[in-house]
Each structure stands twice: as structure tokens, then as C-alpha cells.
Motif scaffolding. Structure first.
Motif, PDB file in Angstrom:
ATOM      1  N   VAL A   1      31.931  43.270  42.740  1.00  0.00           N
ATOM      2  CA  VAL A   1      32.314  43.935  43.986  1.00  0.00           C
ATOM      3  C   VAL A   1      31.905  43.089  45.187  1.00  0.00           C
ATOM      4  CG1 VAL A   1      31.940  45.993  45.400  1.00  0.00           C
ATOM      5  CG2 VAL A   1      32.301  46.221  42.941  1.00  0.00           C
TER       6      VAL A   1
ATOM      7  N   THR B   1      28.471  44.637  38.013  1.00  0.00           N
ATOM      8  CA  THR B   1      29.209  45.434  38.999  1.00  0.00           C
ATOM      9  C   THR B   1      28.917  44.937  40.408  1.00  0.00           C
ATOM     10  OG1 THR B   1      29.137  47.365  37.540  1.00  0.00           O
ATOM     11  CG2 THR B   1      29.661  47.762  39.851  1.00  0.00           C
TER      12      THR B   1
ATOM     13  N   ALA C   1      36.167  47.864  37.411  1.00  0.00           N
ATOM     14  CA  ALA C   1      36.219  46.943  38.554  1.00  0.00           C
ATOM     15  C   ALA C   1      36.884  45.616  38.200  1.00  0.00           C
ATOM     16  CB  ALA C   1      34.805  46.694  39.085  1.00  0.00           C
TER      17      ALA C   1
END
Length: 171
Positions: A20, A16, A149
Motif C-alpha cells: 500500500v 500489506t 491488495a
């Protein structure tokens, strides 16, 4: 135990954070090139604060508890609405300076909305949850968050890379 810690706890946080962070870096690089400003980043155009306002609205009204996708979806909608407002304020000229000035206005407006939500939060726990989200954390990230995501990052990356020549022409 070691397998559970590495695979179930740490790997989703790592993935993650990488996804990101990579998307934020790519977005920042594109904006720096287009605006011809080495300090440019997504919040210059108000997109970050618009996305934050969308997420705060989801948390404030309890929409984030419906499904894990609701919070990121509201953030995306908030960011897109901020960009629509940016282009409405920027006018047809759309020069980098005009966009930066309009972006500051949009960013300030979204920040005011966030402050209003914090001041009017029904209880201190809601305000604390909003602040925790705004500050950002990789705590409690699971594989589900990676899968949420991943499509956004993949689509954004493909769009930016596919339009490299157009972005060069704009700058």
C-alpha cells in the motif's frame, strides 16, 4: 510460537504496509509530475476522499461484513466515482489548475459525506469503526489482505509504468 508470530502475524502486516505504501508513493509521484506541484498527492484530486467515502458507506450500511473484498471494492468504486465527478467538473480543458480546483470541490463534497455518516451513525461503535478505518492501521492484517491488495497494486503499477511516455507528454 516464534514461527506463528513471524509468519502469521507480522509478515502479512509488513507486506500489506509495503504494498500500500509503494502504491501511494507511486501515485503521488505521478501526480506531482503531472500537476507540476511537489505537494500534489491523491487527495488533491479528491480520489482519496472519494475512496474513503465508499468505504465509510460500506461500513455504515454493514456491507463490509458480507465479505473481506467488499470494503476495498466499495473504496475503489468511491474513488472511481470521485474521478468521474472530477472530470465532469474539470471540463474538456482539463488543465492542471482546473483539475486541482475541481479536485478540491470533490474532496470537500466527499469529506462532507463522511462527516454526515459519522454524525448520523446509529451507535458509537459504528462511528468508532469508521474512525478506526479512516485513520488506518495494519492491525489484524492477514495473508488474505495481502492477496486483496496485490492485484490492485500490480495492475496500477503496470498501468503507470506502461504509460510513462504518455504521462511525460501530458506534463
Amino acid at each position: 510460537v516464534a514461527h506463528a508470530i513471524m509468519i502469521d502475524l507480522r509478515l502479512p502486516r509488513l507486506l500489506t504496509g509495503l504494498l500500500v505504501g509503494a502504491m501511494l508513493g507511486l501515485g503521488g509521484a505521478v501526480l506531482q509530475g503531472y500537476l507540476r506541484n511537489p505537494l500534489a498527492e491523491p487527495s488533491v484530486l479528491g480520489a482519496s476522499n472519494g475512496a474513503a467515502l465508499g468505504a465509510v458507506i460500506a461500513i455504515y450500511f454493514g456491507l463490509a461484513e458480507w465479505h473481506a473484498v467488499t470494503l476495498p471494492l466499495m473504496a475503489i468504486i468511491g474513488g472511481l466515482l470521485a474521478l468521474v465527478l472530477l472530470f465532469l467538473l474539470g471540463g474538456k480543458a482539463g488543465t492542471p489548475l482546473t483539475l486541482i480546483l475541481a479536485g478540491i470541490a470533490v474532496s470537500t463534497l466527499a469529506s462532507a459525506g463522511i462527516s454526515l455518516a459519522l454524525n448520523l451513525s446509529p451507535n458509537p461503535f459504528a462511528a468508532m469503526e469508521i474512525m478506526t478505518w479512516l485513520l488506518g492501521s495494519l492491525e489484524n492484517r492477514t495473508a488474505e489482505h495481502v492477496w486483496i491488495a496485490l492485484p490492485c497494486v500490480a495492475v496500477g503499477t503496470v498501468l503507470l509504468l506502461a504509460n510513462g511516455r504518455v504521462l511525460d507528454a501530458l506534463s
